[in-house]
Motif scaffolding. Structure first.
Motif, mmCIF file in Angstrom:
data_model
loop_
_atom_site.group_PDB
_atom_site.id
_atom_site.type_symbol
_atom_site.label_atom_id
_atom_site.label_comp_id
_atom_site.label_asym_id
_atom_site.label_seq_id
_atom_site.Cartn_x
_atom_site.Cartn_y
_atom_site.Cartn_z
ATOM 1 N N PRO A 6 0.835 -1.208 0.000
ATOM 2 C CA PRO A 6 0.000 0.000 0.000
ATOM 3 C C PRO A 6 0.866 1.253 0.000
ATOM 4 O O PRO A 6 1.922 1.272 0.621
ATOM 5 C CB PRO A 6 -0.770 -0.137 1.327
ATOM 6 N N PHE A 7 0.401 2.297 -0.668
ATOM 7 C CA PHE A 7 1.181 3.545 -0.709
ATOM 8 C C PHE A 7 0.279 4.681 -1.177
ATOM 9 O O PHE A 7 -0.827 4.450 -1.653
ATOM 10 C CB PHE A 7 2.390 3.391 -1.664
ATOM 11 N N PHE A 8 0.762 5.884 -1.015
ATOM 12 C CA PHE A 8 0.067 7.058 -1.553
ATOM 13 C C PHE A 8 0.903 7.633 -2.693
ATOM 14 O O PHE A 8 2.134 7.576 -2.667
ATOM 15 C CB PHE A 8 -0.144 8.110 -0.461
ATOM 16 N N PHE A 29 -4.598 6.858 -2.943
ATOM 17 C CA PHE A 29 -4.187 5.589 -2.334
ATOM 18 C C PHE A 29 -4.035 4.528 -3.421
ATOM 19 O O PHE A 29 -4.882 4.407 -4.321
ATOM 20 C CB PHE A 29 -5.226 5.112 -1.319
ATOM 21 N N MET A 73 -2.597 0.279 -4.209
ATOM 22 C CA MET A 73 -2.114 -1.018 -3.724
ATOM 23 C C MET A 73 -1.462 -1.699 -4.926
ATOM 24 O O MET A 73 -2.142 -2.069 -5.891
ATOM 25 C CB MET A 73 -3.282 -1.855 -3.204
ATOM 26 N N ASP A 109 -9.584 5.158 0.458
ATOM 27 C CA ASP A 109 -8.587 5.716 1.371
ATOM 28 C C ASP A 109 -7.932 6.978 0.822
ATOM 29 O O ASP A 109 -7.048 7.544 1.484
ATOM 30 C CB ASP A 109 -7.488 4.666 1.643
ATOM 31 N N SER A 110 -8.307 7.392 -0.376
ATOM 32 C CA SER A 110 -7.674 8.592 -0.945
ATOM 33 C C SER A 110 -8.153 9.852 -0.234
ATOM 34 O O SER A 110 -9.191 9.849 0.436
ATOM 35 C CB SER A 110 -7.976 8.687 -2.451
#
Lengths: 278, 258
Positions: B8-10, B18, B20, B73-74
């Motif tokens: 996971p990362f931004f 967000f 994955m 999740d953004s």
């Protein structure tokens, strides 16, 4: 404030989003558990809205997926589900301790999330508060009276029943129940003992139950009917929201829930004093 | 499967999107960008998107799942969802996927409005192919369906003890705030064909009156998936959408062109 995406845990099997406000080092951390099978964003993004609102109020947060839910994997160990949940929340607390210096935590859970939060809160001394949304409840005598009495004296209901018995309403067929969320029952004495132990330990509890669980809970009085005098303890706050559904689908209901949680937190765990156990 | 193969990362502007990333165990030759649907469909499809991503990664594809601004999740609130921004976010995600996977060739996949985004972003994002599962082509019809479900929700006795007021349910679709601008954008939405090979996976009920000709007439085809997917069933609003036939259809298509 920026959110951080993490893969973490004893087997790097968990996925979560941490929100760490500026200057929140050492504050009480808030950890939000999965509601049923919904991934960490929560029903209708409830957990995203909650954690961001709490971040704005100064609380570090973590919303994450327990083992095998959402984006998290199995840990690979031979543990019962309860042991897994405790170990996963332990991993979550360690992460938030590392990212924000938290030593004390508040757990938030809806339905099965409340059940999981209950299990951890009953045993882990680092948990200093919990928000149980539609958690454990039992059909009491009061529930049955409130549920059945109005039906017994409703002439329209009797008329419908007699019509059906006469075969006059064949178009009405019972619908198959869609399994969505469920809280598995636990012995009532055990639940009461857990609550009692939590408040004796100094924990603060906030129980919010909705009209969406009217098949087993239907009045504010039922908190006391279910769990006895511990519900009158100053450390326990209860709220019955009869008008809302189980997952807060309406944004106004959700906003009132979030304001309630924020108000309860700021009263019991003010950000300026957070981290100091009451 | 490696536990940490999914990362996971931004990313994107202000690191607000967000993502994955599902890394394959061998160097990738191709990649897939999974464009999510919007609203409650995003939550209902989350598990299926993950299952499909992992299946494709095991086949050697690099896969990126992501959330548009204002979703998942953004960053951003639900009322900030904007159609043009979703299309731009898909293009941004394609850049990120190329950077991470080290490949240029990207197939886009999307369910419902995610399929529509994939088609709309195909040129800007330089997709080599689009696989669209029950994409929304006629936004006006889709908006009318959502409005009808939201109206029914107000009086849903399975959900509320008493009907809610009209103001309680206003300016929302099935759990999410809706900006007037998004309503206008979707009402006017008419998705055109993408100038790339397009596969439409059709699992709409026969009664839906869907017609895919306009997006598959040049370089596309339609494959039917059974059973029909209950997209617009209020009683199943919070039930996950899972479909093994869908996973088989997508992985099968990608093996065809490997």
């Amino acid at each position: 404030m920026r959110e951080e995406a993490h893969r973490f845990g004893r087997a790097r099997h968990l996925v979560g989003i941490a929100g760490v406000p500026e200057g929140a080092r050492g504050a009480t951390g808030v950890i939000v558990l999965n509601a049923g099978l919904v991934h960490r964003i929560g029903p209708f993004r409830l957990h995203v809205e909650l954690t961001r609102q709490l971040n704005a109020a100064g609380y570090p947060t973590l919303r994450f997926d327990l083992s095998t839910l959402g984006d998290s994997c199995a840990s690979g160990g031979q543990q019962t589900r309860t042991q897994q949940v405790c170990a996963d929340v332990d991993d979550a607390m360690k992460l938030l301790a590392e990212r924000a210096g938290c030593e004390r935590f508040v757990l938030v859970g809806l339905c099965s999330g409340a059940q999981n939060a209950h299990v951890v809160a009953a045993t882990d001394p680092r948990v200093s508060g919990a928000v149980f949304l539609d958690g454990y409840a039992f059909r009491t005598l009061g529930y049955k009276l409130r549920h059945y009495l109005p039906r017994l004296v409703d002439p329209a209901r009797w008329a419908r029943r007699l019509t059906r018995r006469g075969g006059g309403d064949a178009s009405v067929t019972p619908k198959a129940a869609q399994p969505v969320f469920a809280v598995a029952p636990a012995p009532r004495d055990e639940v009461i003992a857990d609550f009692t132990g939590m408040v004796e330990r100094g924990m603060k509890l906030y129980l919010v139950y909705s009209g969406g669980i009217s098949n087993y809970f239907n009045h504010a009085r039922q908190f006391r009917e279910c769990f006895g005098k511990v519900m009158s303890h100053p450390a326990v706050t209860t709220r019955y929201a009869a008008e809302t559904d189980h997952t807060y689908i309406l944004t106004g209901d959700r906003a009132r829930l979030l304001d309630g949680i924020g108000g309860w937190l700021s009263h019991n765990f003010p950000p300026a004093n957070a981290g100091r156990h009451p | 499967m490696r536990q940490d193969a999914d990362m996971p990362f931004f990313f994107g502007p202000d690191a607000g999107l967000f993502g994955m990333y599902h890394a394959p165990s061998v160097p990738a030759r191709r990649a897939m960008l999974m464009c999510p649907p919007l609203g409650q469909d995003l939550i209902r499809c989350h598990r299926l998107y993950r299952q499909l991503a992992q299946s494709l990664a095991e086949e050697g594809m690099a896969v990126l799942r992501f959330d548009y601004h204002g979703t998942g999740d953004s960053a951003g609130g639900s009322a900030e969802v904007d159609w043009e921004r979703c299309v731009r976010d898909a293009a941004t995600a394609a850049v990120e996927l190329r950077r991470r996977a080290g490949v240029d060739r990207i197939v886009a996949f999307g369910a419902r409005l995610g399929g529509s985004v994939a088609l709309a972003a195909a040129e800007q994002a330089r997709f080599s192919e689009v696989i669209a599962w029950d994409p929304v082509l006629d936004g006006g019809h889709y908006v009318a369906e959502l409005d009808a479900m939201q109206a029914a929700l107000r009086e849903d006795a399975g959900r509320f003890n008493a009907p809610r007021s009209h103001s309680d349910v206003a300016e929302q679709w099935l759990g999410f705030d809706i900006a007037e601008s998004l309503r206008h954008q979707l009402s006017a939405l008419s998705v055109a064909s993408a100038n790339v090979p397009t596969l439409v996976l059709d699992s709409m009920p026969a009664s839906s009156g869907r017609s895919w000709e306009r997006i598959v007439s040049h370089r596309g085809r339609v494959a039917t998936i059974t059973p029909p997917t209950p997209w617009n069933d209020l009683e199943r609003l919070e039930t996950a959408i899972l479909s093994h036939p869908l996973i088989q259809a997508v992985t099968g298509r990608l093996k065809e062109v490997a």
